[in-house]
Design an enzyme around this catalytic site. Structure first.
Site, PDB file in Angstrom:
ATOM      1  N   GLY A 101       0.825  -1.197   0.000  1.00 41.74           N
ATOM      2  CA  GLY A 101       0.000   0.000   0.000  1.00 41.74           C
ATOM      3  C   GLY A 101       0.860   1.247   0.000  1.00 41.74           C
ATOM      4  O   GLY A 101       2.057   1.213   0.316  1.00 41.74           O
ATOM      5  N   GLN A 123       2.471  10.270   1.777  1.00 41.84           N
ATOM      6  CA  GLN A 123       3.834   9.720   1.815  1.00 41.84           C
ATOM      7  C   GLN A 123       4.715  10.310   0.714  1.00 41.84           C
ATOM      8  O   GLN A 123       5.938  10.184   0.767  1.00 41.84           O
ATOM      9  CB  GLN A 123       3.811   8.195   1.670  1.00 41.84           C
ATOM     10  CG  GLN A 123       3.281   7.479   2.903  1.00 41.84           C
ATOM     11  CD  GLN A 123       3.308   5.974   2.738  1.00 41.84           C
ATOM     12  OE1 GLN A 123       2.425   5.399   2.133  1.00 41.84           O
ATOM     13  NE2 GLN A 123       4.349   5.340   3.256  1.00 41.84           N
ATOM     14  N   HIS A 125      -2.205   7.103   7.476  1.00 45.00           N
ATOM     15  CA  HIS A 125      -1.360   8.115   6.798  1.00 45.00           C
ATOM     16  C   HIS A 125      -2.185   9.349   6.432  1.00 45.00           C
ATOM     17  O   HIS A 125      -1.712  10.475   6.537  1.00 45.00           O
ATOM     18  CB  HIS A 125      -0.757   7.541   5.516  1.00 45.00           C
ATOM     19  CG  HIS A 125       0.472   6.714   5.734  1.00 45.00           C
ATOM     20  ND1 HIS A 125       1.602   7.196   6.346  1.00 45.00           N
ATOM     21  CD2 HIS A 125       0.748   5.428   5.405  1.00 45.00           C
ATOM     22  CE1 HIS A 125       2.522   6.254   6.375  1.00 45.00           C
ATOM     23  NE2 HIS A 125       2.042   5.163   5.819  1.00 45.00           N
ATOM     24  N   CYS A 172       6.992   0.253   6.963  1.00 46.03           N
ATOM     25  CA  CYS A 172       6.442   1.379   6.217  1.00 46.03           C
ATOM     26  C   CYS A 172       7.522   1.959   5.313  1.00 46.03           C
ATOM     27  O   CYS A 172       8.679   2.061   5.717  1.00 46.03           O
ATOM     28  CB  CYS A 172       5.955   2.440   7.200  1.00 46.03           C
ATOM     29  SG  CYS A 172       5.169   3.858   6.440  1.00 46.03           S
ATOM     30  N   LEU A 173       7.119   2.347   4.102  1.00 49.48           N
ATOM     31  CA  LEU A 173       8.067   2.990   3.190  1.00 49.48           C
ATOM     32  C   LEU A 173       8.654   4.258   3.811  1.00 49.48           C
ATOM     33  O   LEU A 173       9.777   4.639   3.509  1.00 49.48           O
ATOM     34  CB  LEU A 173       7.359   3.366   1.878  1.00 49.48           C
ATOM     35  CG  LEU A 173       6.819   2.210   1.037  1.00 49.48           C
ATOM     36  CD1 LEU A 173       5.956   2.754  -0.091  1.00 49.48           C
ATOM     37  CD2 LEU A 173       7.955   1.376   0.492  1.00 49.48           C
ATOM     38  N   HIS A 198      -3.680   0.882   7.864  1.00 49.55           N
ATOM     39  CA  HIS A 198      -2.359   1.514   7.855  1.00 49.55           C
ATOM     40  C   HIS A 198      -2.364   2.743   6.927  1.00 49.55           C
ATOM     41  O   HIS A 198      -1.854   3.805   7.294  1.00 49.55           O
ATOM     42  CB  HIS A 198      -1.320   0.469   7.395  1.00 49.55           C
ATOM     43  CG  HIS A 198       0.086   0.959   7.300  1.00 49.55           C
ATOM     44  ND1 HIS A 198       1.095   0.497   8.127  1.00 49.55           N
ATOM     45  CD2 HIS A 198       0.672   1.869   6.480  1.00 49.55           C
ATOM     46  CE1 HIS A 198       2.233   1.108   7.811  1.00 49.55           C
ATOM     47  NE2 HIS A 198       2.006   1.947   6.816  1.00 49.55           N
ATOM     48  N   GLU A 199      -2.973   2.580   5.744  1.00 50.39           N
ATOM     49  CA  GLU A 199      -2.966   3.692   4.778  1.00 50.39           C
ATOM     50  C   GLU A 199      -3.882   4.839   5.224  1.00 50.39           C
ATOM     51  O   GLU A 199      -3.536   6.014   5.061  1.00 50.39           O
ATOM     52  CB  GLU A 199      -3.372   3.203   3.382  1.00 50.39           C
ATOM     53  CG  GLU A 199      -2.473   2.120   2.787  1.00 50.39           C
ATOM     54  CD  GLU A 199      -0.989   2.419   2.880  1.00 50.39           C
ATOM     55  OE1 GLU A 199      -0.602   3.597   2.870  1.00 50.39           O
ATOM     56  OE2 GLU A 199      -0.205   1.455   3.000  1.00 50.39           O
TER      57      GLU A 199
END
Lengths: 167, 173
Positions: free
Chosen positions: A47, A52, A143, A97-98, A139-140
């Site tokens: 995702g 981000q 963000h 996470c990225l 999770h997304e």
């Protein structure tokens, strides 16, 4: 088309809440395509969310169709203005996470969710999800609200016990 | 920055141990790396990576006062390795059973023989003084399929040790 630059901690912009999308136009669709390219070029991310890459609109992409071990999923999902309308159950799972390189931790998420979202053409959808895909969506959406998984990591012992007692 | 020492500190638990120890290191411009700090059986235990301009003797000297005042024991080892070497776990093993001699050795022996590398092990003794129960959570990496590990631990189940292995599906988002 070039991938976008991923913001990483401690970049303060990752804490910024994102605004709803109002215009479902070509500009939006171009951005979604670049966001997807960025997700695919990252290290095995299921995702990605617009903030981000420093774009503060409520846009996320989730794709759990290609996990090492297959999980129930709805394929490649573009989620615009997503809202979770139902939660059920909770479980601990490991997340990375990225935007948080070289760190993983255990996070409690709802096991099953119901979700409404629009796609990049503005069409409304409703999804029922469980497990890994439900975790990815939570999770997304975090963000989009300026929350990172490191804000939710549970400690080795105490948090789980606490949760049980006060639940 | 690349010369790391592993500091091991233990002593009777009381407020301020972490603050006092890390204050001394901070005031001497030492860097902290990864650390594990937890209370075990009423003692506080610290294992902490430290690097900077001081060598083991200098560290020992710098910490001597706080160690003496707080009644800690201190051990310092030069170490190889460094930061950013995390290995994410892919399996979680949960164990519980009547506390008896060899339960840890039996379980971890079976896992090791099956090619399982432990990254993190927490164990505790629950139950009562008369009927203690040993509980362990082990996170690690297996290079063999889950089914092979299941097979390997099946003998333990017959001995009354509850062993539950589940995959850890890492999510990156």
């Amino acid at each position: 088309m070039e991938p976008l630059q991923i913001l990483t901690i401690p970049d303060e912009r990752l804490k910024q809440p994102s605004e709803p999308v109002t215009d479902f136009d070509d500009g939006l669709r171009d951005f979604v395509a670049r966001l997807e390219l960025t997700r695919q070029q990252g290290p095995a991310a299921v995702g990605i969310a617009a903030p981000q890459v420093g774009h503060f609109q409520r846009i996320a992409i989730v794709d759990c169709s290609n996990t090492r071990k297959p999980v129930p999923n709805h394929g490649n999902l573009v989620l615009i203005n997503p809202e979770i309308t139902h939660w059920d159950g909770y479980e601990v799972g490991r997340e990375g996470c990225l935007s948080v390189p070289d760190y993983t931790g255990n996070v409690i998420r709802a096991t099953r969710i119901r979700l409404t979202a629009r796609d990049e053409c503005g069409e409304a959808h409703e999804y029922e999800m469980e497990g890994y895909e439900a975790r990815a969506v939570q999770h997304e959406i975090d963000h989009l609200d300026g929350i990172l998984f490191i804000d939710r990591v549970v400690s080795r012992r105490t948090d789980l016990f606490k949760r049980k007692v006060y639940r | 920055m690349s010369n790391w020492y592993m500091l091991t500190l233990t002593g009777e638990d009381r407020p301020g141990i972490v603050a006092r120890v890390t204050r001394v290191l901070f005031e001497r411009d030492m860097n902290l790396g990864e650390a594990s700090m937890l209370r075990l059986g009423g003692n506080f235990t610290i294992m902490m990576m430290v690097s900077g301009h001081m060598d083991a003797d200098a560290l020992q000297q710098a910490l001597s006062e706080v160690v003496r005042e707080l009644g800690l024991s201190l051990h310092i080892d030069p170490m190889k390795g460094g930061l950013h070497r995390h290995v994410p776990p892919n399996l979680m093993v949960r164990v519980s059973g009547a506390d008896r001699a060899g339960i840890v050795a039996r379980v971890t022996g079976v896992l090791a023989d099956a090619g399982f590398n432990i990254l993190d092990l927490e164990s505790d003794v629950a139950g009562t003084a008369e009927q203690p129960v040993y509980i362990m959570q082990i996170a690690g990496v297996a290079t063999v399929p889950l089914e092979s590990l299941e097979q390997a631990v099946s003998g333990l189940r017959e001995e009354g040790i509850e062993v539950n292995i589940s995959p850890v599906e890492m999510l990156v988002g």
